[in-house]
Scaffold this active site. Structure first.
Site, PDB file in Angstrom:
ATOM      1  N   VAL A  27       0.816  -1.211   0.000  1.00 61.25           N
ATOM      2  CA  VAL A  27       0.000   0.000   0.000  1.00 61.25           C
ATOM      3  C   VAL A  27       0.856   1.270   0.000  1.00 61.25           C
ATOM      4  O   VAL A  27       0.607   2.206  -0.772  1.00 61.25           O
ATOM      5  CB  VAL A  27      -0.981  -0.009   1.202  1.00 61.25           C
ATOM      6  CG1 VAL A  27      -1.739   1.306   1.301  1.00 61.25           C
ATOM      7  CG2 VAL A  27      -1.957  -1.174   1.060  1.00 61.25           C
ATOM      8  N   GLU A  52     -10.648   6.063   4.858  1.00 64.27           N
ATOM      9  CA  GLU A  52     -11.352   5.345   3.778  1.00 64.27           C
ATOM     10  C   GLU A  52     -10.686   4.004   3.472  1.00 64.27           C
ATOM     11  O   GLU A  52     -11.364   3.000   3.215  1.00 64.27           O
ATOM     12  CB  GLU A  52     -11.365   6.221   2.515  1.00 64.27           C
ATOM     13  CG  GLU A  52     -12.081   5.629   1.333  1.00 64.27           C
ATOM     14  CD  GLU A  52     -13.582   5.500   1.560  1.00 64.27           C
ATOM     15  OE1 GLU A  52     -14.281   6.496   1.497  1.00 64.27           O
ATOM     16  OE2 GLU A  52     -14.060   4.370   1.824  1.00 64.27           O
ATOM     17  N   LYS A  57     -13.214  -4.440  10.017  1.00 62.81           N
ATOM     18  CA  LYS A  57     -13.850  -3.468   9.126  1.00 62.81           C
ATOM     19  C   LYS A  57     -15.287  -3.191   9.573  1.00 62.81           C
ATOM     20  O   LYS A  57     -15.761  -2.055   9.511  1.00 62.81           O
ATOM     21  CB  LYS A  57     -13.824  -4.001   7.694  1.00 62.81           C
ATOM     22  CG  LYS A  57     -12.391  -4.134   7.161  1.00 62.81           C
ATOM     23  CD  LYS A  57     -12.328  -5.046   5.947  1.00 62.81           C
ATOM     24  CE  LYS A  57     -10.912  -5.184   5.414  1.00 62.81           C
ATOM     25  NZ  LYS A  57     -10.826  -6.223   4.367  1.00 62.81           N
ATOM     26  N   ASP A  82     -10.616 -10.385   9.925  1.00 60.09           N
ATOM     27  CA  ASP A  82     -10.361  -9.208   9.087  1.00 60.09           C
ATOM     28  C   ASP A  82     -11.672  -8.460   8.806  1.00 60.09           C
ATOM     29  O   ASP A  82     -11.750  -7.240   8.971  1.00 60.09           O
ATOM     30  CB  ASP A  82      -9.708  -9.664   7.772  1.00 60.09           C
ATOM     31  CG  ASP A  82      -9.554  -8.530   6.785  1.00 60.09           C
ATOM     32  OD1 ASP A  82      -8.614  -7.734   6.953  1.00 60.09           O
ATOM     33  OD2 ASP A  82     -10.378  -8.419   5.861  1.00 60.09           O
ATOM     34  N   GLU A 109      -2.588 -14.398   2.148  1.00 64.99           N
ATOM     35  CA  GLU A 109      -1.264 -14.425   2.776  1.00 64.99           C
ATOM     36  C   GLU A 109      -0.824 -15.875   2.983  1.00 64.99           C
ATOM     37  O   GLU A 109      -1.638 -16.799   2.920  1.00 64.99           O
ATOM     38  CB  GLU A 109      -1.336 -13.761   4.164  1.00 64.99           C
ATOM     39  CG  GLU A 109      -1.968 -12.405   4.196  1.00 64.99           C
ATOM     40  CD  GLU A 109      -1.040 -11.309   3.703  1.00 64.99           C
ATOM     41  OE1 GLU A 109       0.190 -11.489   3.792  1.00 64.99           O
ATOM     42  OE2 GLU A 109      -1.546 -10.298   3.189  1.00 64.99           O
TER      43      GLU A 109
END
Lengths: 331, 331
Positions: B14, B128, B204, B200, B189
């Site tokens: 990222v 975001e 979120k 995960d 992964e």
């Protein structure tokens, strides 16, 4: 608490929706904006029609009366067709009144001129409701994808056409029978020409083109084809091959040239619009950084369209407050 | 032209994406914001790893060095895990530096505290990229649906799990074979535990809960179930009935109580998430005015996640400019 004065131009489905939404979400508006929103006037066409409007609100057929309201902050325009919407909005902007419109036919043609005028006059002009009803496509492009270069837009922008194509496939109906069903359910007008000919989707596509590319293609060079030439048999044949007819409005750039079309396209299940069924609208964007994203939702209807206008309204008020250094806009 | 100074914390997928995006979209940023964006520093962990970073940029393992950069405007945080991200961001905010984060694990836990701190310090904190990668769900809720009361959120928030379920159905693979394929394609992964266990997606979901309802449910009371218990046979059986297993994270309110869960749900083709396939993410919102809208797009990946961070960045700069009365924000 300060008051924001608003007028509604038009009290059809959408205008009434805005009226209802402002009342049902007054607390939300208070908390969000720290203001009270007051509808002070409604412009109507037919004085004799009975309407459920509070008695302290000015109900008039004369737009001059609305223009003369002292400290009017904003008008919600939900009139159909180029005129008188265009003239009214020009006058409102000239008077320094913010404008929120749902009028796609007018805006496709005069949008750019009105945007320019609004900038000069330092008023806001918002038009989320012109395109894809409640799907927040306009502000997603304006606000959320500002750095991304959008390279292509494909949309199912007319719920009536999509409903008809869906029913022709699902229920093996003829075009006429599916159209009749759409009319029964209130999805299609008595005269459905604009929907099924692609003209309605074309207006929305031109608004998107202006927004994405800063210009529109020459209208006469855009291929516009409706859904009337598609037979139930063709739809069935394609279904056996795992494909569907979708009525897609599309723009992209080829060099400096904008390529635009509105027509039935045969898509397979890899296409993001393959899955969009019934009266739903959806827009698939191709953008330089994010890649492909798709937004889907109700493309028309009373409350979804009112939703788009009310959200535009909230943004305008917040922007004003920020300019006036009222600390109401918080991340 | 004024300069905005930025630092990258982390230079994994990222971080490198943000680096690339700022360079490839410098002109876009110039035109939009009227500024030049300069990456002045990159925080890394391993000094010996070779990286393609321009030689005039400070590359350091010491966050203090970054904090001491004069007039640093913003940090892009793309570190994995609660620490050291949390500590770094606290320090950055204390110093008056705007923060853009992609760190969902950290933000699920400390987001509210950091938001509070940022408000006090009058800096912006944008997130975001923590949720659904390139899909602009956070700012759609923050900016585009402010008046609407959101009553329910359902999301496919983990692309790896969705890819595995898709391949188990489409290609009749076992869970293990589908996972192996996801790893081969770089979607999972080496240790896929967080993805396939639902953890995960849970992070979120908690970020969405905070955003939508202003609070999170008690973590220990949220049912979190991954996809490992679903067999290929079960998937096939459901497919024959026109149904699919989708791994769905969901929140809604029951009275004052937030109900949250992350688990496989069997849905049919009427469900907006039935159609979401492969590594895609999607979020279906139920809102008081607009009804149901669905956003779909890439839930992870270098450029989509970078896109989310760059768009956050543009908004922060515009907000600052408006506060400073630079007339760069135009409708």
């Amino acid at each position: 608490m300060s008051v924001i004065k608003a007028a509604l131009l038009g009290f059809g489905t959408v205008g009434e929706g805005v009226y209802t939404a402002i009342h049902s979400h007054q607390q939300q508006l208070n908390e969000l904006l720290g203001v009270r929103v007051e509808i002070v006037a409604v412009l109507i066409r037919d004085k004799n029609k009975k309407r459920d409007i509070e008695s302290n609100i000015l109900v008039t057929t004369d737009f001059e009366e609305i223009l003369n309201i002292r400290d009017l902050d904003v008008v919600f325009e939900a009139i159909v067709g180029e005129e008188p919407g265009y003239t009214y909005l020009k006058q409102a902007i000239d008077k320094g009144i913010h404008v929120i419109t749902a009028n796609k036919v007018m805006f496709a043609k005069y949008g750019q001129e009105l945007i320019h005028k609004a900038k000069q006059r330092n008023v806001k002009l918002a038009f989320e409701a012109t395109t894809a009803g409640g799907v927040p496509i306009i502000r997603t492009i304006q606000r959320l994808l500002q750095v991304n270069r959008i390279t292509k837009v494909q949309g199912i922008l007319n719920g009536t056409s999509n409903f008809i194509l869906t029913k022709m496939r699902e229920n093996k109906l003829s075009f006429e029978a599916a159209l009749h069903l759409a009319q029964q359910k209130g999805y299609a007008e008595a005269d459905p020409t604009n929907d099924i000919s692609g003209k309605d989707a074309f207006c929305k596509l031109m608004i998107l083109s202006q927004l994405v590319f800063g210009e529109q293609p020459c209208w006469s060079e855009v291929k516009i084809e409706g859904i009337t030439s598609i037979s139930q048999q063709q739809i069935e044949e394609k279904e056996h091959q795992g494909q569907r007819y979708k009525h897609i409005a599309e723009i992209y750039k080829e060099g400096k040239l904008i390529k635009a079309s509105v027509k039935p396209i045969i898509v397979d299940s890899n296409h993001p619009l393959y899955w969009i069924e019934g009266v739903e609208n959806a827009i698939a964007l191709e953008a330089s950084l994010v890649g492909n994203i798709t937004l889907q939702g109700p493309g028309a209807g009373k409350m979804p369209t009112a939703s788009a206008m009310i959200e535009d309204f909230a943004e305008i008020v917040q922007h004003q407050q920020l300019q006036e250094k009222i600390p109401a806009l918080q991340m």
